[in-house]
Design a protein around this motif. Structure first.
Motif, PDB file in Angstrom:
ATOM      1  N   LEU A  12      10.951  -5.364  -1.602  1.00 45.11           N
ATOM      2  CA  LEU A  12      11.614  -4.424  -0.683  1.00 45.11           C
ATOM      3  C   LEU A  12      11.061  -4.490   0.801  1.00 45.11           C
ATOM      4  O   LEU A  12       9.859  -4.416   1.107  1.00 45.11           O
ATOM      5  CB  LEU A  12      11.164  -2.784  -1.000  1.00 45.11           C
ATOM      6  CG  LEU A  12      11.374  -1.590  -0.276  1.00 45.11           C
ATOM      7  CD1 LEU A  12      13.170  -1.596  -0.082  1.00 45.11           C
ATOM      8  CD2 LEU A  12      10.907  -0.381  -0.704  1.00 45.11           C
ATOM      9  N   VAL A  13      12.048  -4.702   1.872  1.00 52.05           N
ATOM     10  CA  VAL A  13      11.518  -5.117   3.291  1.00 52.05           C
ATOM     11  C   VAL A  13      11.930  -3.909   4.130  1.00 52.05           C
ATOM     12  O   VAL A  13      12.891  -3.290   3.928  1.00 52.05           O
ATOM     13  CB  VAL A  13      12.425  -6.212   3.576  1.00 52.05           C
ATOM     14  CG1 VAL A  13      12.130  -6.607   5.063  1.00 52.05           C
ATOM     15  CG2 VAL A  13      12.116  -7.403   2.916  1.00 52.05           C
ATOM     16  N   PHE A  14      10.986  -3.567   4.878  1.00 54.92           N
ATOM     17  CA  PHE A  14      10.971  -2.300   5.951  1.00 54.92           C
ATOM     18  C   PHE A  14      11.161  -3.032   7.201  1.00 54.92           C
ATOM     19  O   PHE A  14      10.052  -3.830   7.588  1.00 54.92           O
ATOM     20  CB  PHE A  14       9.826  -1.452   5.855  1.00 54.92           C
ATOM     21  CG  PHE A  14       9.926  -0.343   4.560  1.00 54.92           C
ATOM     22  CD1 PHE A  14      10.150   0.785   4.765  1.00 54.92           C
ATOM     23  CD2 PHE A  14       9.481  -1.222   3.467  1.00 54.92           C
ATOM     24  CE1 PHE A  14      10.210   1.719   3.706  1.00 54.92           C
ATOM     25  CE2 PHE A  14       9.548  -0.064   2.429  1.00 54.92           C
ATOM     26  CZ  PHE A  14      10.030   1.215   2.460  1.00 54.92           C
ATOM     27  N   ARG A  32      14.592 -14.332  -4.597  1.00 51.05           N
ATOM     28  CA  ARG A  32      14.359 -13.007  -4.600  1.00 51.05           C
ATOM     29  C   ARG A  32      15.340 -12.142  -4.654  1.00 51.05           C
ATOM     30  O   ARG A  32      16.322 -12.105  -4.123  1.00 51.05           O
ATOM     31  CB  ARG A  32      13.339 -12.918  -3.436  1.00 51.05           C
ATOM     32  CG  ARG A  32      12.067 -13.784  -3.320  1.00 51.05           C
ATOM     33  CD  ARG A  32      11.202 -13.617  -4.801  1.00 51.05           C
ATOM     34  NE  ARG A  32      10.082 -14.331  -4.351  1.00 51.05           N
ATOM     35  CZ  ARG A  32       9.673 -15.583  -5.044  1.00 51.05           C
ATOM     36  NH1 ARG A  32      10.777 -15.910  -5.923  1.00 51.05           N
ATOM     37  NH2 ARG A  32       8.527 -16.311  -4.850  1.00 51.05           N
ATOM     38  N   ASP A  33      15.126 -10.849  -5.366  1.00 53.17           N
ATOM     39  CA  ASP A  33      15.998  -9.943  -5.469  1.00 53.17           C
ATOM     40  C   ASP A  33      15.507  -8.890  -4.150  1.00 53.17           C
ATOM     41  O   ASP A  33      14.498  -8.470  -4.213  1.00 53.17           O
ATOM     42  CB  ASP A  33      15.959  -9.024  -6.766  1.00 53.17           C
ATOM     43  CG  ASP A  33      16.928  -7.964  -6.737  1.00 53.17           C
ATOM     44  OD1 ASP A  33      17.994  -8.001  -6.267  1.00 53.17           O
ATOM     45  OD2 ASP A  33      16.929  -7.226  -7.807  1.00 53.17           O
ATOM     46  N   VAL A  75      10.269  -1.841  -7.813  1.00 55.38           N
ATOM     47  CA  VAL A  75      10.036  -2.964  -6.671  1.00 55.38           C
ATOM     48  C   VAL A  75       8.787  -3.413  -7.168  1.00 55.38           C
ATOM     49  O   VAL A  75       7.871  -3.013  -7.590  1.00 55.38           O
ATOM     50  CB  VAL A  75       9.530  -1.865  -5.405  1.00 55.38           C
ATOM     51  CG1 VAL A  75       8.950  -2.852  -4.370  1.00 55.38           C
ATOM     52  CG2 VAL A  75      11.012  -1.519  -4.813  1.00 55.38           C
ATOM     53  N   ASP A  76       8.649  -5.162  -6.809  1.00 55.21           N
ATOM     54  CA  ASP A  76       7.298  -5.736  -7.315  1.00 55.21           C
ATOM     55  C   ASP A  76       6.688  -6.050  -5.980  1.00 55.21           C
ATOM     56  O   ASP A  76       5.404  -6.222  -6.103  1.00 55.21           O
ATOM     57  CB  ASP A  76       8.135  -7.182  -7.968  1.00 55.21           C
ATOM     58  CG  ASP A  76       8.738  -6.958  -9.174  1.00 55.21           C
ATOM     59  OD1 ASP A  76       8.131  -6.279 -10.086  1.00 55.21           O
ATOM     60  OD2 ASP A  76       9.662  -7.558  -9.324  1.00 55.21           O
ATOM     61  N   LEU A 102       0.879  -2.436  -5.599  1.00 54.64           N
ATOM     62  CA  LEU A 102       2.074  -3.143  -5.286  1.00 54.64           C
ATOM     63  C   LEU A 102       1.721  -4.311  -4.055  1.00 54.64           C
ATOM     64  O   LEU A 102       0.903  -3.725  -3.218  1.00 54.64           O
ATOM     65  CB  LEU A 102       3.168  -2.359  -4.569  1.00 54.64           C
ATOM     66  CG  LEU A 102       3.961  -1.685  -5.706  1.00 54.64           C
ATOM     67  CD1 LEU A 102       5.063  -1.012  -4.972  1.00 54.64           C
ATOM     68  CD2 LEU A 102       4.793  -2.607  -6.698  1.00 54.64           C
ATOM     69  N   PRO A 103       1.906  -5.426  -4.292  1.00 51.63           N
ATOM     70  CA  PRO A 103       1.486  -6.285  -3.073  1.00 51.63           C
ATOM     71  C   PRO A 103       2.101  -5.808  -1.922  1.00 51.63           C
ATOM     72  O   PRO A 103       3.372  -5.670  -1.914  1.00 51.63           O
ATOM     73  CB  PRO A 103       1.860  -7.814  -3.690  1.00 51.63           C
ATOM     74  CG  PRO A 103       1.964  -7.691  -5.022  1.00 51.63           C
ATOM     75  CD  PRO A 103       2.390  -6.302  -5.339  1.00 51.63           C
ATOM     76  N   LEU A 104       1.502  -6.184  -0.798  1.00 52.52           N
ATOM     77  CA  LEU A 104       1.866  -5.765   0.766  1.00 52.52           C
ATOM     78  C   LEU A 104       1.657  -6.872   1.504  1.00 52.52           C
ATOM     79  O   LEU A 104       0.449  -6.878   1.735  1.00 52.52           O
ATOM     80  CB  LEU A 104       1.288  -4.281   1.245  1.00 52.52           C
ATOM     81  CG  LEU A 104       1.818  -4.026   2.503  1.00 52.52           C
ATOM     82  CD1 LEU A 104       3.293  -3.774   2.702  1.00 52.52           C
ATOM     83  CD2 LEU A 104       0.815  -2.555   2.960  1.00 52.52           C
ATOM     84  N   ALA A 105       2.593  -7.418   2.236  1.00 53.31           N
ATOM     85  CA  ALA A 105       2.423  -8.172   3.380  1.00 53.31           C
ATOM     86  C   ALA A 105       3.158  -7.648   4.658  1.00 53.31           C
ATOM     87  O   ALA A 105       3.851  -6.868   4.761  1.00 53.31           O
ATOM     88  CB  ALA A 105       3.162  -9.629   3.069  1.00 53.31           C
TER      89      ALA A 105
END
Length: 264
Positions: A12-14, A32-33, A75-76, A102-105
């Motif tokens: 999931l991209v913000f 990636r989905d 969401v992964d 959840l991993p966050l970058a």
């Protein structure tokens, strides 16, 4: 373990309209989905042709709503590619990802530098500078005009500003005491040669200093370039740093490698 073996990894991209589409395209090309969350319908148009799982438009009302969205869409991992000064959503994403494991970058736009540049801890720090008689152009968001105008005048400067051609921005400029020949209403980087309008404005007003934000991206690059070519001093409000636990990347390639490491 975050990796799901029976389906694609869902990221999931913000983001906004700047580097967001390129990041989304890179993630999709890597298998990636991808889902995207943007604030406005105007920003959503940049993603209408992308191959997305979901496209969410609008702000989330609470951390609980944001958590529910991540859970409902399985969401992964989450990528925070929002504006560097969008502090509320970045804090919310960190809270939600910590709670849900959840991993966050964090994607940061590369910074730009110019010889005559000074970094400020905040707009208020501008008031502590000695700018008696200087002609300052405020190139900040309209919400910051009141504080920046007050700080510039406290430093002894003649303050001018440019704002977007929207009713809200013009009202905020008026509330800050900026109007008439002290205010330019324009869309940044417009025209046949992007940056030419800003350069002409600086020449017309004989600008000696520009105050902007260290946001990275095209606006940051513009003011850094004009500072060198026109010779004015550039003051940048330093962008906030993400939490130490959140990895920071500056390119689609770095993002893919980071997510691969986080999702192992």
């Amino acid at each position: 373990m975050h990796r799901r073996t029976n389906r694609q990894i869902h990221v999931l991209v913000f983001a906004g309209t700047g580097e967001g589409p390129a990041l989304v395209a890179a993630l999709a090309q890597a298998g990636r989905d991808v889902s995207v969350s943007v604030v406005t319908e105007a920003a959503a148009r940049a993603y209408r042709s992308a191959d997305l799982n979901t496209l969410h438009v609008g702000s989330f009302r609470s951390v609980e709503d944001l958590s529910a969205h991540c859970l409902a869409h399985a969401v992964d991992a989450v990528v925070d590619a929002t504006h560097p000064f969008a502090l509320l959503i970045s804090a919310q994403l960190h809270q939600v990802c910590s709670h849900l494991s959840l991993p966050l970058a964090r994607f940061e736009r590369p910074g730009w530098t110019a010889p005559q540049t000074s970094l400020l801890s905040g707009v208020d720090a501008f008031a502590q500078q000695s700018l008696q008689g200087h002609r300052v152009l405020l190139a900040l968001g309209a919400r910051h005009l009141a504080a920046a105008t007050q700080a510039g005048r406290a430093a002894g400067a003649i303050v001018k500003a440019r704002v977007l051609p929207t009713p809200a921005a013009i009202r905020l400029a008026g509330a800050a005491g900026l109007s008439g020949d002290n205010l330019a209403v324009l869309r940044p980087l417009s025209g046949v040669r992007p940056g030419a309008v800003e350069a002409a404005l600086c020449r017309r007003w004989a600008i000696t200093d520009v105050l902007c934000r260290q946001s990275g991206g095209v606006a940051d690059a513009l003011w850094s370039t004009l500072s060198e070519s026109l010779g004015f001093h550039l003051w940048k409000v330093k962008r906030p740093s993400p939490p130490d636990t959140v990895p920071v990347v500056q390119s689609p390639q770095e993002l893919l490698a980071c997510l691969d490491g986080l999702l192992v």
